[in-house]
Design an enzyme around this catalytic site. Structure first.
Site, short mmCIF file in Angstrom:
data_model
loop_
_atom_site.label_atom_id
_atom_site.label_comp_id
_atom_site.label_asym_id
_atom_site.label_seq_id
_atom_site.Cartn_x
_atom_site.Cartn_y
_atom_site.Cartn_z
N ASN A 60 -3.28 -1.44 1.79
CA ASN A 60 -3.50 -0.63 0.57
C ASN A 60 -2.55 -1.00 -0.56
OD1 ASN A 60 -5.70 1.20 0.85
ND2 ASN A 60 -4.58 2.15 2.54
N HIS B 35 -11.60 2.67 -2.90
CA HIS B 35 -11.15 3.28 -1.64
C HIS B 35 -9.95 4.19 -1.92
CE1 HIS B 35 -10.27 3.67 2.58
NE2 HIS B 35 -9.14 2.98 2.52
#
Ligand code: APR
Length: 311
Positions: free
Chosen positions: A120, A175
């Protein structure tokens, strides 16, 4: 088939374990920078082979990329989670450095691999891997939409008191908690629109719960989740190595599709042996189109931090 997983932490180790159980590959290599950590995880997994009846060889490596040589797929999970007091920009800087270095090392030994990015902020890390690797765009896939879609179907099944396996649904866009778009209008229970069974406020709650699905678990666990991410990677890799042509929501490079360019974002794609093979053009309504554009803008802002960060 050979699959390597970079980062043997919660997500990476669970990916390897889930892939072994699913019999996705004959060899799974787990690599980490922590001395002996990946070796330990790999040995522990190998000791479940006779119990779980799999034949994959699981190999651990402390930062030795020669062990990953000639992988068909490489999954990148290495990175650090955000810590208190750390700005998002700082997190991007650290993880971008890790993802960049890892991508270079991976490609030295597996020049033909399909790369799956999990670290991430995933949409930005996928974009970085694409730019740094200069690989054909089909070989870079961000894993986010499959996971978000699985969470969406889980929340729908709970609201419907039904089996999650009788539910279809997809989450597209970024996301992130505010960038993902659960496509409630198109979700179905055995082909019947879920709106026939759930009132608008119940659907809104499903959507909201899905969007904070990851954050909810981080709050409960004190770190980000691993079972569903590991299972999502395993399903994705299965479709690649076995050329299953499954339709998944994945983060891929857009070149005009869904009205966006020069960005990696979650859209429905066919996944096969060459990576993502085709973007499926789902007709969005005006509201969904507006949400997609807003999501792209937020991800683009995040990507712009890369340009100003020394990676
Ligand atoms: N090369 C290899 N491994 C690395 C590197 C590197 N350059 N840098 C860090 N690692 C390893 C760490 O040693 C650690 O074992 O990555 C692993 C990360 O594991 P965890 O801290 O347990 O994090 P995890 O929960 O697995 O999440 C990893 O996936 O879902 C995302 O947001 C999550 O970005 C995070 C990533």
């Amino acid at each position: 088939m050979k699959v390597s997983v970079i980062g043997a932490g919660n997500v990476g180790a669970t990916c390897a374990d889930a892939m072994a159980h699913r019999r996705v590959a004959s060899e799974i290599v787990l690599l980490d920078i922590r001395e002996n950590f990946a070796e330990g995880k790999a040995l522990d997994m190998m000791q479940t082979a006779t119990l779980n009846m799999f034949n994959s060889r699981v190999v651990g490596s402390t930062n030795d990329y020669t062990k990953t040589a000639n992988s068909d797929v490489v999954v990148i999970t290495s990175g650090v989670p955000r810590k208190p007091g750390m700005t998002r920009e700082e997190l991007i800087g650290i993880n971008a450095g890790i993802v960049k270095g890892v991508t270079e090392n991976v490609l030295k030994h597996s020049p033909n691999a399909v790369i799956v990015v999990v670290s991430n902020p995933m949409d930005t890390m996928t974009y970085l891997a694409l730019k740094e690797s200069k690989l054909p765009k089909q070989r870079i896939i961000g894993m986010g939409g499959i996971l978000d879609s699985a969470r969406f179907k889980c929340y729908l099944s709970l609201a419907l008191n039904a089996s999650a396996n009788d539910i279809e649904g997809m989450v597209i866009g970024g996301h992130g908690d505010t960038t993902m778009i659960p496509l409630t209008r198109l979700a179905s229970y055995k082909g019947v629109p879920v709106s026939q069974f759930l009132a608008a406020d119940a659907l809104k709650k499903v959507s909201a719960d899905t969007m904070v699905g990851g954050a909810t678990l981080t709050g409960m666990l004190g770190t980000s989740a691993w079972y569903a991410p590991g299972a999502a990677v395993s399903a994705l890799v299965d479709s690649i190595v076995n050329d299953q042509k499954r339709l998944f929501s994945c983060c891929v490079a857009l070149d005009g599709e869904y009205g966006q360019k020069d960005i990696c974002l979650g859209v429905p794609v066919i996944i096969g042996k060459n990576g993502w093979e085709k973007i499926v053009d789902v007709k969005l309504n005006d509201e969904e189109k507006a949400l997609f554009a807003k999501s792209a803008e937020a991800v683009r802002n995040m990507n712009s931090v890369l340009a100003s960060t020394k990676v």
